[in-house]
Scaffold this motif. Structure first.
Motif, PDB file in Angstrom:
ATOM      1  N   ASN A  30       0.745  -1.545   0.263  1.00 22.68           N
ATOM      2  CA  ASN A  30      -0.212   0.128  -0.010  1.00 22.68           C
ATOM      3  C   ASN A  30       1.059   1.215   0.469  1.00 22.68           C
ATOM      4  O   ASN A  30       0.728   2.301  -0.690  1.00 22.68           O
ATOM      5  N   VAL A  31       2.017   1.508   0.443  1.00 15.10           N
ATOM      6  CA  VAL A  31       2.813   2.647   1.119  1.00 15.10           C
ATOM      7  C   VAL A  31       3.619   3.240  -0.227  1.00 15.10           C
ATOM      8  O   VAL A  31       4.157   3.821  -0.427  1.00 15.10           O
ATOM      9  N   TRP A  32       4.447   1.980  -0.626  1.00 16.27           N
ATOM     10  CA  TRP A  32       4.908   1.556  -1.829  1.00 16.27           C
ATOM     11  C   TRP A  32       4.988   0.901  -2.805  1.00 16.27           C
ATOM     12  O   TRP A  32       5.127   2.316  -4.113  1.00 16.27           O
ATOM     13  N   ARG A  33       4.307   0.206  -2.967  1.00 16.12           N
ATOM     14  CA  ARG A  33       4.163  -0.306  -4.687  1.00 16.12           C
ATOM     15  C   ARG A  33       2.488   0.278  -5.034  1.00 16.12           C
ATOM     16  O   ARG A  33       2.759   0.580  -6.005  1.00 16.12           O
ATOM     17  N   LEU A 181      -0.854   3.753  12.634  1.00 17.42           N
ATOM     18  CA  LEU A 181      -0.240   4.140  11.330  1.00 17.42           C
ATOM     19  C   LEU A 181      -1.203   5.584  10.312  1.00 17.42           C
ATOM     20  O   LEU A 181      -1.220   6.340  10.161  1.00 17.42           O
ATOM     21  N   PHE A 182      -2.782   4.893  10.910  1.00 14.12           N
ATOM     22  CA  PHE A 182      -3.517   5.995  10.281  1.00 14.12           C
ATOM     23  C   PHE A 182      -3.296   7.200  10.315  1.00 14.12           C
ATOM     24  O   PHE A 182      -3.500   8.229   9.575  1.00 14.12           O
ATOM     25  N   LEU A 183      -3.415   7.416  11.657  1.00 13.05           N
ATOM     26  CA  LEU A 183      -2.428   9.029  12.224  1.00 13.05           C
ATOM     27  C   LEU A 183      -1.368   9.622  11.793  1.00 13.05           C
ATOM     28  O   LEU A 183      -1.592  10.612  11.185  1.00 13.05           O
ATOM     29  N   LEU A 184      -0.205   8.620  11.547  1.00 15.43           N
ATOM     30  CA  LEU A 184       1.114   9.330  10.814  1.00 15.43           C
ATOM     31  C   LEU A 184       0.123   9.801   9.615  1.00 15.43           C
ATOM     32  O   LEU A 184       1.252  10.917   8.469  1.00 15.43           O
ATOM     33  N   LEU A 185      -0.510   8.443   8.781  1.00 15.96           N
ATOM     34  CA  LEU A 185      -0.776   9.354   7.121  1.00 15.96           C
ATOM     35  C   LEU A 185      -1.446  10.385   7.205  1.00 15.96           C
ATOM     36  O   LEU A 185      -0.840  10.993   6.546  1.00 15.96           O
ATOM     37  N   ILE A 265      -4.773   4.874  -0.846  1.00 17.11           N
ATOM     38  CA  ILE A 265      -5.320   6.258  -1.495  1.00 17.11           C
ATOM     39  C   ILE A 265      -4.498   7.765  -0.849  1.00 17.11           C
ATOM     40  O   ILE A 265      -3.931   8.078  -0.847  1.00 17.11           O
ATOM     41  N   LEU A 266      -4.399   7.394   0.732  1.00 14.36           N
ATOM     42  CA  LEU A 266      -4.177   7.895   1.308  1.00 14.36           C
ATOM     43  C   LEU A 266      -2.204   8.153   0.847  1.00 14.36           C
ATOM     44  O   LEU A 266      -1.378   9.396   1.212  1.00 14.36           O
ATOM     45  N   ALA A 267      -1.283   6.875   0.940  1.00 10.12           N
ATOM     46  CA  ALA A 267      -0.387   7.041   0.526  1.00 10.12           C
ATOM     47  C   ALA A 267       0.194   8.284  -1.016  1.00 10.12           C
ATOM     48  O   ALA A 267       1.208   8.968  -0.553  1.00 10.12           O
TER      49      ALA A 267
END
Length: 455
Positions: A30-33, A181-185, A265-267
């Protein structure tokens, strides 16, 4: 064929089910690919096609593993054996087990890189010029010792979580890490979107250019949907074995897909506004995270260096949490198998898996340049693990599972699990069966052939 319900560990709450299983799906995919695939395939139009693929391919394939796992009430290999009733179809479970184990071999290396980059960000090592950042990555990944130390650290973290069991380990860790994780995003997305010219990155993500639609974009989106949701590696099947009889499988799959897609999508919102702000191309490819992004953060927040420093640290902390949530699900696949089929304790099973993975990860890491002789036909051992699992075993496992559920398992068994033995209406059951029998196998076959240039 019986519904083999036995006394075993289970998740303690519906929230635990959602967060733990979503944590399995939410990872570096999610965050990289997802961001670099989006950048290479036209932005918004790729996201639209990806979301359609998640609905038509991701949810049915996820339900397949949920049904098999909860029905079998055992590790993924035994769950398939239970439904296969002595037929060779039971071997699919061992294929998923092997896939998950091999993925851990290189995934633990990449997860260790995340820890190194947290340290590098804290120490201010990533504030140099672009050439330095690129050389830093190359020197670190080919170092004979440093990556191995982080492999050991990440495996100790994973072992501690898994050794504590389903409720006290996996569920508790998921309830802590997923909200963080969600908060950091959200924090990094806000910081990124406040940069000058950030709107160009937002526009890239949400204003589709349909002239960029090609067959490659469709196949890339299907492949990403499959990769992002952790389908075909035994994780979802194993976690589903800890679901209660009252868990609504369809609703759970929908919620998990929504969380997974939202984080992906947030990523994109975290990365592309910052990249466009400093004139970085959105199609930077796999190097986006470890080479391009440190330069982006350094340049984008040059006016207020402390903000760039904090954002860089938070980003790699976010990446580490995403890696750990997926790593612990892969670890659980193998631990559950060893514990149940070799009749040993969870602690011993978790230790065996941790040691084996650390050794395998060490060889994968050393194959990147520190030791000669760990390459074959132009690929390092690391690359071979990635290629074998991502391009062969995952699609093959998903394809065979669809054929198994759609054509081999009696529909009454599938319907009973789908409707919680008649307690739910199951209004989408016939659509689900149609997708599993016809649409999903064909789509996965297309992905498989495309990867080898045959389509």
């Amino acid at each position: 064929m019986t519904n083999n319900i036995t006394e075993r560990a289970s998740f303690g709450s519906r929230l635990g089910v959602i967060l733990a299983t979503a944590g399995s799906a939410v990872g570096l995919g999610n965050v990289w690919r997802f961001p670099y695939m989006t950048g290479e395939n036209g932005g918004a139009v790729f996201i639209i096609i990806y979301l359609l693929c998640v609905l038509l391919l991701g949810i049915p394939c996820m339900l397949n593993e949920f049904i098999i796992g909860r029905h079998g009430q055992a590790n993924s290999a035994r769950a398939f054996r239970t439904l296969a009733d002595g037929s060779p179809w039971g071997l699919i479970g061992y294929l998923g087990l092997l896939t998950g184990f091999l993925i851990m071999g290189y995934y633990v290396v990449v997860s260790g890189w995340c820890l190194q980059y947290i340290w590098a960000s804290l120490a201010g090592h990533l504030n140099g010029d672009p050439a330095y950042v690129q050389s830093y990555f190359a020197e670190f990944t080919t170092h004979p010792v440093k990556p191995l130390l982080w492999v050991l650290v990440i495996m100790v973290i994973s072992y501690i979580i898994i050794e504590h069991g389903v409720r006290d380990g996996i569920e508790r860790a998921s309830k802590l890490m997923m909200p963080v994780l969600f908060l950091l995003l959200i924090i990094i997305v806000v910081a990124s979107c406040l940069l000058p010219d950030a709107w160009r990155g937002v526009e890239f993500l949400f204003r589709p250019d349909f002239s960029k639609v090609t067959g490659d974009v469709f196949l890339g989106a299907m492949g990403q949907a499959f990769y992002s949701l952790s389908i075909g590696m035994g994780c979802l099947c194993t976690y589903a074995s800890y679901f209660s009889r009252s868990t609504d499988l369809g609703k759970s799959a929908t919620h998990i897909v929504i969380i997974d897609s939202m984080i992906a999508i947030l990523a994109g919102l975290m990365i592309f506004p910052a990249a466009f702000s400093v004139g970085i191309s959105p199609d930077s490819g796999p190097s986006l995270i470890y080479i391009t992004l440190p330069n982006v953060f350094s340049q984008a927040f040059a006016a207020v260096p402390v903000v760039g420093y904090v954002v860089s640290v938070l980003f790699f902390l976010l990446l580490t949490l995403a890696a750990i949530t997926s790593l612990m699900s892969l670890h659980e696949v193998c631990t559950a198998f060893i514990q149940e089929d070799l009749h040993t304790t969870r602690r011993r099973a978790a230790l065996i898996v941790s040691v084996m993975t650390a050794v395998m990860g060490a060889f994968c890491s050393l194959s990147l340049g520190a030791v000669d002789g760990l390459s074959c036909f132009g690929r390092s051992l690391f690359d071979w693990f990635d290629f074998l699992t991502g391009q062969i075993l995952l699609p093959l496992g998903g394809f065979l599972t669809c054929l198994f559920l759609g054509w081999r398992v009696p529909h009454k068994v599938v319907r009973d699990e789908f409707t919680n033995w008649g307690e739910l209406r199951g209004r989408f059951f016939h659509l689900y069966i149609f997708l599993v029998k016809y649409v999903c196998p064909l789509a996965i076959l297309c992905i498989f052939l495309h990867q080898f240039g045959l389509l």
